[in-house]
Design an enzyme around this catalytic site. Structure first.
Site, mmCIF file in Angstrom:
data_model
loop_
_atom_site.group_PDB
_atom_site.id
_atom_site.type_symbol
_atom_site.label_atom_id
_atom_site.label_comp_id
_atom_site.label_asym_id
_atom_site.label_seq_id
_atom_site.Cartn_x
_atom_site.Cartn_y
_atom_site.Cartn_z
ATOM 1 N N ASP A 14 -2.027 10.898 -2.396
ATOM 2 C CA ASP A 14 -2.370 9.841 -3.361
ATOM 3 C C ASP A 14 -2.697 10.399 -4.729
ATOM 4 O OD1 ASP A 14 -2.751 8.577 -0.620
ATOM 5 O OD2 ASP A 14 -2.720 6.899 -2.026
ATOM 6 N N ARG A 51 0.869 -1.179 0.000
ATOM 7 C CA ARG A 51 0.000 0.000 0.000
ATOM 8 C C ARG A 51 0.906 1.230 0.000
ATOM 9 N NH1 ARG A 51 2.291 2.018 3.757
ATOM 10 N NH2 ARG A 51 0.796 3.697 3.638
ATOM 11 N N GLY A 52 0.271 2.406 -0.171
ATOM 12 C CA GLY A 52 1.049 3.621 -0.355
ATOM 13 C C GLY A 52 1.149 3.867 -1.855
ATOM 14 N N ALA A 53 0.867 5.111 -2.266
ATOM 15 C CA ALA A 53 0.715 5.391 -3.696
ATOM 16 C C ALA A 53 1.918 4.953 -4.548
ATOM 17 C CB ALA A 53 0.391 6.875 -3.890
ATOM 18 N N ASN A 78 -5.430 12.594 0.230
ATOM 19 C CA ASN A 78 -4.528 11.758 1.026
ATOM 20 C C ASN A 78 -5.368 10.989 2.040
ATOM 21 O OD1 ASN A 78 -1.854 10.830 1.728
ATOM 22 N ND2 ASN A 78 -2.029 12.037 3.608
ATOM 23 N N ARG A 84 -7.333 -0.247 -6.908
ATOM 24 C CA ARG A 84 -7.648 0.834 -5.947
ATOM 25 C C ARG A 84 -7.755 2.123 -6.764
ATOM 26 N NH1 ARG A 84 -4.263 1.258 -0.549
ATOM 27 N NH2 ARG A 84 -6.174 2.286 0.147
HETATM 28 O O1 MRU Z 1 -4.470 3.417 2.102
HETATM 29 P P1 MRU Z 1 -2.981 3.587 2.014
HETATM 30 O O2 MRU Z 1 -2.248 3.080 3.186
HETATM 31 O O3 MRU Z 1 -2.443 3.065 0.700
HETATM 32 O O4 MRU Z 1 -2.801 5.161 1.981
HETATM 33 C C1 MRU Z 1 -1.517 5.697 1.890
HETATM 34 C C2 MRU Z 1 -1.496 7.172 1.994
HETATM 35 O O5 MRU Z 1 -2.515 7.824 2.114
HETATM 36 C C3 MRU Z 1 -0.171 7.854 1.852
HETATM 37 O O6 MRU Z 1 -0.145 9.028 2.583
HETATM 38 C C4 MRU Z 1 0.077 8.164 0.364
HETATM 39 O O7 MRU Z 1 -0.044 7.015 -0.410
HETATM 40 C C5 MRU Z 1 1.381 8.779 0.115
HETATM 41 S S1 MRU Z 1 2.666 7.742 0.667
HETATM 42 C C6 MRU Z 1 4.038 7.948 -0.131
#
Ligand code: MRU
Length: 347
Positions: free
Chosen positions: A235, A44-46, A245, A87
């Protein structure tokens, strides 16, 4: 440590559902498994899901057993549609898949095998670039942090949310390595606890001073003068600087402005979506109500109780002090400054 990488014909990734209690990897050899891993937030994480999807496209190419390159393009399009649908909010996912598709279309290759190996190389390149971009952003962002600062941070934006190093946590990592004495207040980030489980795990490993706080206490610490700067990831960022985000970011940005605290998202240009004029057009993922009813299996309420679970929110650009990118820090008016940053990454 790489969160996601190509290893021996497979995509290897850290299983983030198991942290902080155990560091386990999974190895996936089918693109459908990558879709599932993205949906279940194993990765997870963009930027991390962008890289995972690029490797997923390489797997989709390898799954093709025919010899006709035209049929291969069709198979890639099917793989791309599934990956992009995994997603909806993070633009990096779409960005990485489109880059892989476009490259496959532009290849003047007669041999399926050649397209397959070049797609593996491109996915590896996307992953390598992510690490380099994070380090450049961290260099720009670290200038915002002074010795002795306490930083408020939301969600997880570290090595785990990227291929390595991180965006907002990457800035914090670099400031720490520069010898600045800093402290980080980590929002636990309900309901998936990316702050309490993942960011805390990363900062503990790096030896950075931190405390996990309930999300609802952020305003309290700001009001008492205990926070000097807020750093978050993103994101998807619209052309006007509206920032999608992790859910809860909007509340923090409003509180930061009310307490005259600067609020900086740290964002690679692959997260900027110039096709959207403002944040109201950003698709917001709604996740299963069970994540709220029974987080990590702990049943808190009856299954029949109605629950809403939006995974992201949009912070209007009026609350954003500046946006740290790999090309420098964009300041208002964002419509001009963000476009400039995106153009620099195309040159
Ligand atoms: O639902 P997630 O854990 O994938 O959400 C992640 C975030 O909201 C982060 O802040 C975003 O992806 C930036 S991380 C480099």
């Amino acid at each position: 440590m790489r969160t996601v990488e190509w290893h021996d014909g497979c995509v290897r990734m850290i299983d983030q559902t198991k942290l902080p209690w155990s560091l386990k990897h999974v190895e996936l050899n089918q693109s459908a498994q990558v879709v599932d891993a993205i949906q279940r937030m194993v990765v997870r994480g963009a930027p991390a899901i962008g890289a995972a999807a690029a490797f997923g496209m390489a797997l989709a190419a390898l799954e093709f057993t025919g010899t006709d390159p035209v049929e291969l393009q069709k198979a890639l399009q099917r793989g791309a549609d599934l990956l992009k649908g995994a997603r909806p909010t993070a633009s990096n996912l779409e960005w990485a898949v489109e880059r892989m598709l476009q490259a496959a279309r532009n290849m003047q290759a007669d041999e399926v095998g050649e397209v397959q190996s070049r797609l593996i190389e491109l996915a590896q390149q996307i992953a390598d670039e992510d690490v380099a971009i994070n380090k450049r952003m961290a260099g720009h962002g670290a200038s915002l942090i002074k010795d002795g600062d306490t930083i408020l941070h939301h969600c997880n934006t570290g090595a785990l949310a990227t291929v390595d190093w991180g965006t907002a946590l990457g800035v914090i990592r670099s400031a720490h390595r520069q010898g600045k004495r800093i402290h980080v207040l980590l929002d636990e980030t309900r309901p998936r606890l990316q702050g309490g489980r993942l960011s805390a795990w990363e900062l503990a490993q790096e030896g950075i001073s931190f405390e996990v706080i309930p999300d609802s206490s952020a305003g309290h610490f700001m009001q008492r003068g205990e926070v000097q700067v807020v750093l978050v990831g993103a994101d998807r960022v619209a052309a006007n600087g509206d920032v999608a985000n992790k859910i809860g970011t909007y509340s923090i940005a409003v509180l930061a402005q009310a307490n005259s605290i600067p609020f900086f998202p740290v964002v690679p240009t692959s997260t900027v979506d110039l096709s959207l004029s403002d944040g109201s057009q950003i698709p917001i993922e709604e996740r299963s109500p069970d994540e709220v009813r029974a987080p990590f299996g702990a049943r808190l309420m009856p299954d029949s109780w109605p629950v809403r679970n939006p995974a992201f929110d949009v912070t209007p650009h009026q609350y954003v002090t500046g946006i740290v990118t790999e090309h420098g820090i964009a300041y208002p008016p964002f419509t001009t400054s963000l476009r400039h940053m995106v153009e620099l990454s195309r040159t």
